[in-house]
Design a protein around this motif. Structure first.
Motif, PDB file in Angstrom:
ATOM      1  N   PHE A  82       0.862  -1.190   0.000  1.00  0.00           N
ATOM      2  CA  PHE A  82       0.000   0.000   0.000  1.00  0.00           C
ATOM      3  C   PHE A  82       0.894   1.234   0.000  1.00  0.00           C
ATOM      4  CE2 PHE A  82      -3.232   3.030   1.266  1.00  0.00           C
ATOM      5  CZ  PHE A  82      -4.360   2.521   0.639  1.00  0.00           C
ATOM      6  N   ARG A  83       0.517   2.208  -0.812  1.00  0.00           N
ATOM      7  CA  ARG A  83       1.315   3.424  -0.948  1.00  0.00           C
ATOM      8  C   ARG A  83       1.189   4.303   0.294  1.00  0.00           C
ATOM      9  NH1 ARG A  83       2.486   5.512  -6.684  1.00  0.00           N
ATOM     10  NH2 ARG A  83       3.072   7.289  -5.390  1.00  0.00           N
ATOM     11  N   GLU A  84       2.316   4.680   0.848  1.00  0.00           N
ATOM     12  CA  GLU A  84       2.300   5.516   2.052  1.00  0.00           C
ATOM     13  C   GLU A  84       1.714   6.886   1.759  1.00  0.00           C
ATOM     14  OE1 GLU A  84       5.273   6.426   5.797  1.00  0.00           O
ATOM     15  OE2 GLU A  84       6.135   6.318   3.788  1.00  0.00           O
ATOM     16  N   ASP A  85       2.040   7.462   0.586  1.00  0.00           N
ATOM     17  CA  ASP A  85       1.520   8.793   0.261  1.00  0.00           C
ATOM     18  C   ASP A  85       0.004   8.765   0.092  1.00  0.00           C
ATOM     19  OD1 ASP A  85       1.799   7.253  -2.004  1.00  0.00           O
ATOM     20  OD2 ASP A  85       2.909   8.740  -3.173  1.00  0.00           O
ATOM     21  N   LEU A  86      -0.531   7.667  -0.449  1.00  0.00           N
ATOM     22  CA  LEU A  86      -1.985   7.551  -0.559  1.00  0.00           C
ATOM     23  C   LEU A  86      -2.613   7.424   0.819  1.00  0.00           C
ATOM     24  CD1 LEU A  86      -4.592   7.248  -2.177  1.00  0.00           C
ATOM     25  CD2 LEU A  86      -4.104   4.811  -2.401  1.00  0.00           C
ATOM     26  N   PHE A  87      -1.978   6.665   1.705  1.00  0.00           N
ATOM     27  CA  PHE A  87      -2.499   6.518   3.070  1.00  0.00           C
ATOM     28  C   PHE A  87      -2.662   7.880   3.736  1.00  0.00           C
ATOM     29  CE2 PHE A  87      -1.396   6.358   7.613  1.00  0.00           C
ATOM     30  CZ  PHE A  87      -2.485   5.633   8.091  1.00  0.00           C
ATOM     31  N   PHE A  88      -1.650   8.731   3.619  1.00  0.00           N
ATOM     32  CA  PHE A  88      -1.730  10.037   4.273  1.00  0.00           C
ATOM     33  C   PHE A  88      -2.772  10.935   3.623  1.00  0.00           C
ATOM     34  CE2 PHE A  88       2.724   8.999   5.662  1.00  0.00           C
ATOM     35  CZ  PHE A  88       2.418   8.922   7.013  1.00  0.00           C
ATOM     36  N   ARG A  89      -3.023  10.763   2.319  1.00  0.00           N
ATOM     37  CA  ARG A  89      -4.066  11.562   1.671  1.00  0.00           C
ATOM     38  C   ARG A  89      -5.465  11.082   2.055  1.00  0.00           C
ATOM     39  NH1 ARG A  89      -2.513  15.168  -2.177  1.00  0.00           N
ATOM     40  NH2 ARG A  89      -4.561  15.988  -1.631  1.00  0.00           N
ATOM     41  N   LEU A  90      -5.595   9.788   2.313  1.00  0.00           N
ATOM     42  CA  LEU A  90      -6.902   9.251   2.720  1.00  0.00           C
ATOM     43  C   LEU A  90      -7.181   9.487   4.202  1.00  0.00           C
ATOM     44  CD1 LEU A  90      -6.846   5.795   0.890  1.00  0.00           C
ATOM     45  CD2 LEU A  90      -8.194   7.795   0.247  1.00  0.00           C
ATOM     46  N   ASN A  91      -6.133   9.473   5.012  1.00  0.00           N
ATOM     47  CA  ASN A  91      -6.271   9.512   6.466  1.00  0.00           C
ATOM     48  C   ASN A  91      -6.378  10.936   6.995  1.00  0.00           C
ATOM     49  OD1 ASN A  91      -6.459   7.988   8.877  1.00  0.00           O
ATOM     50  ND2 ASN A  91      -4.353   8.535   9.399  1.00  0.00           N
ATOM     51  N   VAL A  92      -6.986  11.829   6.219  1.00  0.00           N
ATOM     52  CA  VAL A  92      -7.153  13.221   6.646  1.00  0.00           C
ATOM     53  C   VAL A  92      -8.046  13.283   7.876  1.00  0.00           C
ATOM     54  CG1 VAL A  92      -8.049  15.486   5.986  1.00  0.00           C
ATOM     55  CG2 VAL A  92      -6.796  14.101   4.320  1.00  0.00           C
ATOM     56  N   ALA A  93      -9.157  12.551   7.842  1.00  0.00           N
ATOM     57  CA  ALA A  93     -10.107  12.558   8.965  1.00  0.00           C
ATOM     58  C   ALA A  93     -10.501  11.112   9.261  1.00  0.00           C
ATOM     59  CB  ALA A  93     -11.333  13.392   8.620  1.00  0.00           C
ATOM     60  N   PRO A  94      -9.796  10.439  10.176  1.00  0.00           N
ATOM     61  CA  PRO A  94     -10.119   9.040  10.473  1.00  0.00           C
ATOM     62  C   PRO A  94     -11.331   8.907  11.398  1.00  0.00           C
ATOM     63  CG  PRO A  94      -8.231   9.737  11.783  1.00  0.00           C
ATOM     64  CD  PRO A  94      -8.583  10.891  10.882  1.00  0.00           C
ATOM     65  N   VAL A  95     -12.135   7.882  11.138  1.00  0.00           N
ATOM     66  CA  VAL A  95     -13.240   7.499  12.030  1.00  0.00           C
ATOM     67  C   VAL A  95     -12.994   6.050  12.436  1.00  0.00           C
ATOM     68  CG1 VAL A  95     -15.725   7.198  12.271  1.00  0.00           C
ATOM     69  CG2 VAL A  95     -14.833   9.043  10.846  1.00  0.00           C
ATOM     70  N   ARG A  96     -12.845   5.804  13.713  1.00  0.00           N
ATOM     71  CA  ARG A  96     -12.549   4.450  14.200  1.00  0.00           C
ATOM     72  C   ARG A  96     -13.805   3.843  14.820  1.00  0.00           C
ATOM     73  NH1 ARG A  96      -8.153   7.615  14.850  1.00  0.00           N
ATOM     74  NH2 ARG A  96      -6.178   6.785  14.026  1.00  0.00           N
ATOM     75  N   LEU A  97     -14.260   2.743  14.240  1.00  0.00           N
ATOM     76  CA  LEU A  97     -15.459   2.075  14.737  1.00  0.00           C
ATOM     77  C   LEU A  97     -15.076   0.996  15.738  1.00  0.00           C
ATOM     78  CD1 LEU A  97     -17.760   1.653  11.621  1.00  0.00           C
ATOM     79  CD2 LEU A  97     -17.918   3.292  13.476  1.00  0.00           C
ATOM     80  N   PRO A  98     -15.719   0.971  16.902  1.00  0.00           N
ATOM     81  CA  PRO A  98     -15.385  -0.042  17.912  1.00  0.00           C
ATOM     82  C   PRO A  98     -15.983  -1.397  17.539  1.00  0.00           C
ATOM     83  CG  PRO A  98     -17.210   1.294  18.679  1.00  0.00           C
ATOM     84  CD  PRO A  98     -16.757   1.903  17.370  1.00  0.00           C
ATOM     85  N   PRO A  99     -15.297  -2.491  17.868  1.00  0.00           N
ATOM     86  CA  PRO A  99     -15.910  -3.808  17.685  1.00  0.00           C
ATOM     87  C   PRO A  99     -17.065  -3.979  18.666  1.00  0.00           C
ATOM     88  CG  PRO A  99     -13.838  -4.018  18.871  1.00  0.00           C
ATOM     89  CD  PRO A  99     -13.941  -2.579  18.442  1.00  0.00           C
TER      90      PRO A  99
END
Length: 473
Positions: A288-305
């Protein structure tokens, strides 16, 4: 202005809550005035009193959401903290929509309320409370269910994001409701009149991902153009091939030459991605491209199990029973013993597994009341048949467990077409990647170890998007 010169207005019809908050704020040095009705609160605000409002939603005379627009009109810079025992996504979104500085769920942690008060009172005087552009569809059924603390955090995050156009990355285990969050962000946001377009990258053969996204020509413009003016939801982004990742990165950067033939312009799309995989781990593996990760991870939402919010299981279970009845399955109720048994289960398939269980019990049992005996039977019948005395866990056993979980995670227990090729690809890619890593990228040696013809290996490397890593073990 020091604490002693600032006044906090408290409105709650519960006298014990008024007392607790009044004492806490007084100990911190603030002036405090408390009331049990919305009319008095509005009068104080109109008279110019108070530097902060802390208010419950449900008051004896009025719902505070009906009062807040009047407060905002009279005192647009007055910060407001909203409290509510109706701990739903709709409440959080309504609070943000009304311009509240913060939303606090009941029962609250006193430290959380006082910390929010400090933040509100320390703002520069010329800064207005942020106004989300969310518009809740009040008469529609909520997409997300749960009043637990982890879900309250999810609701607050969604409420802050619906008014923005940021790229969002939703993280969570399979079955936690990632698509529901994506739909909520779309339907409550400014793009709700546009299309919500979904691509499940785990269900699309790797060689067809780019065509799915960017079109095949001859009138097929792809999902990116289809989502113009709306939202493109890329589910299971961790399964996207590297070449498609590169083009997606260029789309986000605005350098990919994609044109909507109907408008003659680039598609205007909000991208929301989701994954149940460890993207940082995939980056380390070169998948997975690191630069793409940082562009996607602008606003993370973490869902709990689901296992981390077991207190939500009764509400979820009853809701799923009602949905099943509306869809034509026999109507059922559930007793407390059965709910307690559900709360003790680890739920590897999360909310989707719980919903499938409730539907299955509606369909298979004649009893109108679901008891712990029925729940026990169903959970035992669908538990993995692996015992410690069977000896070391084999690859075949691990694959069987993975497949059983995969089937259980799917709506109605049926995966999308093309499962055989997808599963083979899941095994082939890490096998080839690890072998190449062990041989430091020597394809001749890797082909020998794998028992493949070198040309066959080279084609698989290309088709599977395996990253070549030379000089590494």
């Amino acid at each position: 202005m020091n604490a002693a010169s600032k006044k906090i207005l408290i409105a709650d019809d519960d006298s014990s809550i008024r007392l607790v908050l009044s004492q806490a704020f007084t100990r911190l040095g603030y002036q405090v005035r408390a009331t049990g009705n919305a009319t008095t609160l509005l009068k104080w605000v109109t008279d110019g009193e108070g530097d902060l409002v802390v208010t419950d939603v449900m008051m004896p005379d009025e719902n505070v959401f009906d009062v807040l627009p009047r407060i905002r009109k009279e005192r647009p810079k007055l910060p407001i903290i909203v409290m509510s025992a109706q701990n739903t996504l709709l409440t959080a979104v309504n609070a943000a929509d009304a311009g509240a500085f913060e939303y606090v769920s009941k029962p609250f942690d006193l430290d959380d309320v006082t910390a929010a008060a400090r933040r509100a009172l320390s703002r520069p005087a010329d800064t207005e409370a942020s106004k989300a552009q969310a518009r809740a569809m009040r008469d529609e059924r909520l997409p997300l269910i749960g009043r637990s603390a982890p879900m309250q955090e999810v609701y607050r995050t969604i409420a802050r994001l619906v008014g923005a156009d940021l790229t969002v990355l939703i993280l969570g285990e399979s079955g936690t409701g990632k698509e529901l969050v994506a739909r909520a962000l779309h339907e409550l946001g400014r793009r709700r009149d546009g299309k919500f377009v979904v691509i499940n990258l785990a269900a699309v053969p790797r060689e067809r991902v780019e065509a799915e996204l960017f079109g095949r020509g001859e009138g097929d413009n792809g999902r990116l153009v289809e989502a113009d003016g709306g939202t493109l939801f890329l589910d299971e982004i961790g399964d996207m091939p590297l070449d498609a990742q590169t083009r997606l990165l260029r789309v986000i950067d605005g350098t990919e030459p994609v044109i909507n033939p109907k408008t003659g312009r680039r598609p205007n799309v909000r991208i929301i991605a989701a994954t149940n995989r460890d993207l940082r781990g995939l980056i380390q593996q070169g998948l997975f491209r690191e630069d793409l990760f940082f562009r996607l991870n602008v606003a993370p939402v973490r869902l709990p199990p689901l296992r981390d919010r077991a207190e939500d299981i009764p509400d979820l279970a009853r809701t799923f029973l009602l949905r099943a009845a509306r869809e034509g399955l026999p109507a059922k109720t559930i007793d407390q013993g059965a709910l307690d048994r559900l709360k003790s289960h680890p739920w590897p398939g999360n909310v989707r597994e719980l919903e499938n269980l409730m539907r299955r019990m509606c369909a298979l049992y004649a009893e109108e009341l679901i008891t712990s005996r029925i729940v026990d039977r169903e959970l035992q019948d669908h538990a993995p048949a692996v015992r410690a005395e069977e000896g070391p866990v084999t690859l075949s056993t691990l694959v069987e467990r993975h497949l059983a979980s995969h089937f259980a995670d799917q709506p109605d227990g049926v995966p999308a077409p093309g499962l055989y090729d997808r599963i083979l690809e899941e095994v082939e890619r890490p096998l080839i990647q690890l072998t190449l890593s062990a041989t430091r990228g020597n394809q001749v040696r890797a082909a020998e170890i794998l028992g493949l013809n070198r040309n066959t290996l080279r084609k698989k490397i290309q088709d599977l998007g395996v990253e070549m890593t030379r000089g590494r073990r």
